[in-house]
Design an enzyme around this catalytic site. Structure first.
Site, PDB file in Angstrom:
ATOM      1  CG  LEU A   1      65.558  55.589  47.499  1.00  0.00           C
ATOM      2  CD1 LEU A   1      65.490  56.388  48.939  1.00  0.00           C
ATOM      3  CD2 LEU A   1      65.537  56.618  46.366  1.00  0.00           C
TER       4      LEU A   1
ATOM      5  CD  GLU B   1      64.320  49.630  52.736  1.00  0.00           C
ATOM      6  OE1 GLU B   1      65.194  50.653  53.206  1.00  0.00           O
ATOM      7  OE2 GLU B   1      63.370  49.115  53.195  1.00  0.00           O
TER       8      GLU B   1
ATOM      9  CB  SER C   1      57.719  52.602  42.021  1.00  0.00           C
ATOM     10  OG  SER C   1      58.218  51.903  40.839  1.00  0.00           O
TER      11      SER C   1
ATOM     12  CB  ILE D   1      72.836  48.381  45.987  1.00  0.00           C
ATOM     13  CG1 ILE D   1      71.514  48.501  47.131  1.00  0.00           C
ATOM     14  CG2 ILE D   1      73.809  49.231  46.063  1.00  0.00           C
ATOM     15  CD1 ILE D   1      70.674  49.721  46.902  1.00  0.00           C
TER      16      ILE D   1
ATOM     17  CD  GLU E   1      69.378  56.553  38.842  1.00  0.00           C
ATOM     18  OE1 GLU E   1      68.713  56.881  39.772  1.00  0.00           O
ATOM     19  OE2 GLU E   1      70.582  56.216  39.090  1.00  0.00           O
TER      20      GLU E   1
END
Length: 388
Positions: free
Chosen positions: A134, A136, A141, A166, A371
């Site tokens: 997700l 980049e 955030s 990742i 996360e």
């Protein structure tokens, strides 16, 4: 000095005899295969790929997923307690299981029956390892501002862009990738299941991190990667909602891992202060250290209760996003406080690499970031309290 094999003072609330047997299996695997290698391999930045194959063969990469696709049919309440045990032994393993579970979520929750039947059994029990893409370089955030693009070309999509931070980047067998297929913002994002051997997919060298040396974190580059439409997960343009749904469960995984690290640090502090004598008696007999240990244990128990309460909401089919954010926030902040205190209780020894306390401290810092940072968690909690 290292902590003994059995971590004390953890009373598990497990709903079935099957769950008790499962935890016994996990503890034996930890004793035999994980804990003996943890310190040496973390220091040498060795990723334990063979351990994940063993976990897959034992059914431990599939616990919260349906049995019809090779899953373990276990409630999240049980799965998270397994994660905690794994993370207490070695965070690289506990976090890796959590990330793999996260990577499977889009297919399990939003894939078609045909897609689940074709791919999910191998992902859950076939020795494969997943990664979740997700973030980049320019969107962490602010995940909805991602720039990786997927362009339709007949029956295929062509993906171009770079994903960052990742976990398992470069060692995973498949990647769940969020890419832009339409308008700017969250409504233009779509999820794809991308095999690691797809032409044009590559990984940069792993990041040089403060901790978690055994867990590779790398950029993943997509240079015209061609993905069949049959590997699109969910409806076109609905990928951001899929991503957020996965993150709710993933945040509970991080919360459980954080409590595992905190429990390991407490155990180390207990063992050291019981054995170390100053002024003619064990350090653990002095009121100052005793109060520190009591506070550490209390914070850990509160964090465990919080993540389990959120897990039970999830298992009951109730909304749990706010509670997941609370659990991630509180448990990771707890891990930071507890590991700092563990280093303090060990004194100069706590600051050396001969003892695991300093490793736990470095690992805890990372858990406050992944996360969704804890600042983002506070935003999520506040939004559930007072609205946008």
């Amino acid at each position: 000095m290292t902590a003994p094999d059995a971590v004390p003072h953890v009373r598990r609330s497990l709903p079935t005899r099957e769950a008790h047997d499962l935890l016994a299996l996990v503890r034996e695997l930890i004793r035999r295969e994980i804990r003996p290698r943890a310190a040496e391999e973390e220091a040498a930045a060795v990723f334990p790929r063979d351990l994940f194959r063993q976990l897959s063969a034992a059914g431990l990469l599939s616990l919260p997923y349906p049995g019809e696709y090779g899953g373990g049919d276990q409630p999240y309440e049980v799965y998270l307690q397994v994660l905690e045990e794994l993370a207490a032994a070695r965070l690289t393993v506990g976090l890796g299981v959590s990330v793999h579970t996260l990577a499977c979520h889009a297919l399990a929750g939003f894939g078609t029956k045909e897609q689940r039947g074709e791919h999910l059994p191998d992902m859950l029990g076939g020795g494969l390892l997943g990664a979740y893409c997700l973030s980049e370089p320019g969107s962490g955030s602010d995940a909805a501002s991602l720039r990786t693009r997927a362009v339709r070309d007949g029956d295929d999509w062509v993906l171009t862009g770079t994903k960052a931070w990742i976990t398992h980047g470069g060692v995973a067998d498949f990647y769940t990738v969020m890419a832009r297929t339409g308008e700017e913002g969250p409504r233009g994002i779509t999820a794809f299941l991308v095999p690691a051997d797809a032409p044009g997919l590559s990984a940069a060298a792993p990041e040089r991190k403060m901790g978690m040396g055994g867990s590779p974190t790398a950029q993943v580059r997509l240079d015209g990667v061609r993905v069949p439409d049959a590997r699109r997960l969910g409806e076109e343009g609905r990928g951001f909602g899929i991503a957020l749904a996965a993150l709710d469960g993933g945040r509970l995984g991080i919360a459980a891992c954080a409590i595992g690290v905190a429990q390991a640090a407490l155990h180390e502090a207990l063992a050291f202060t019981a054995a170390r004598e100053q002024f003619g008696r064990p350090v653990a007999e002095f009121q100052g250290p005793r109060f520190m240990l009591a506070d550490m244990a209390t914070q850990i128990e509160a964090g465990r209760a919080l993540y389990l309460a959120a897990a039970r909401l999830r298992d009951a089919g109730e909304p749990f996003s706010g509670e997941a954010a609370m659990a991630k926030l509180f448990c990771t902040d707890t891990a930071m406080r507890v590991t700092i205190d563990a280093v303090q209780l060990l004194g100069g020894y706590g600051y050396t690499a001969d003892f695991p306390a300093e490793r736990y401290l470095r690992e805890a810092k990372m858990l406050q970031i992944v996360e969704g940072t804890n600042q983002i968690q506070r935003m999520v909690v506040a939004r559930h309290l007072v609205g946008a």
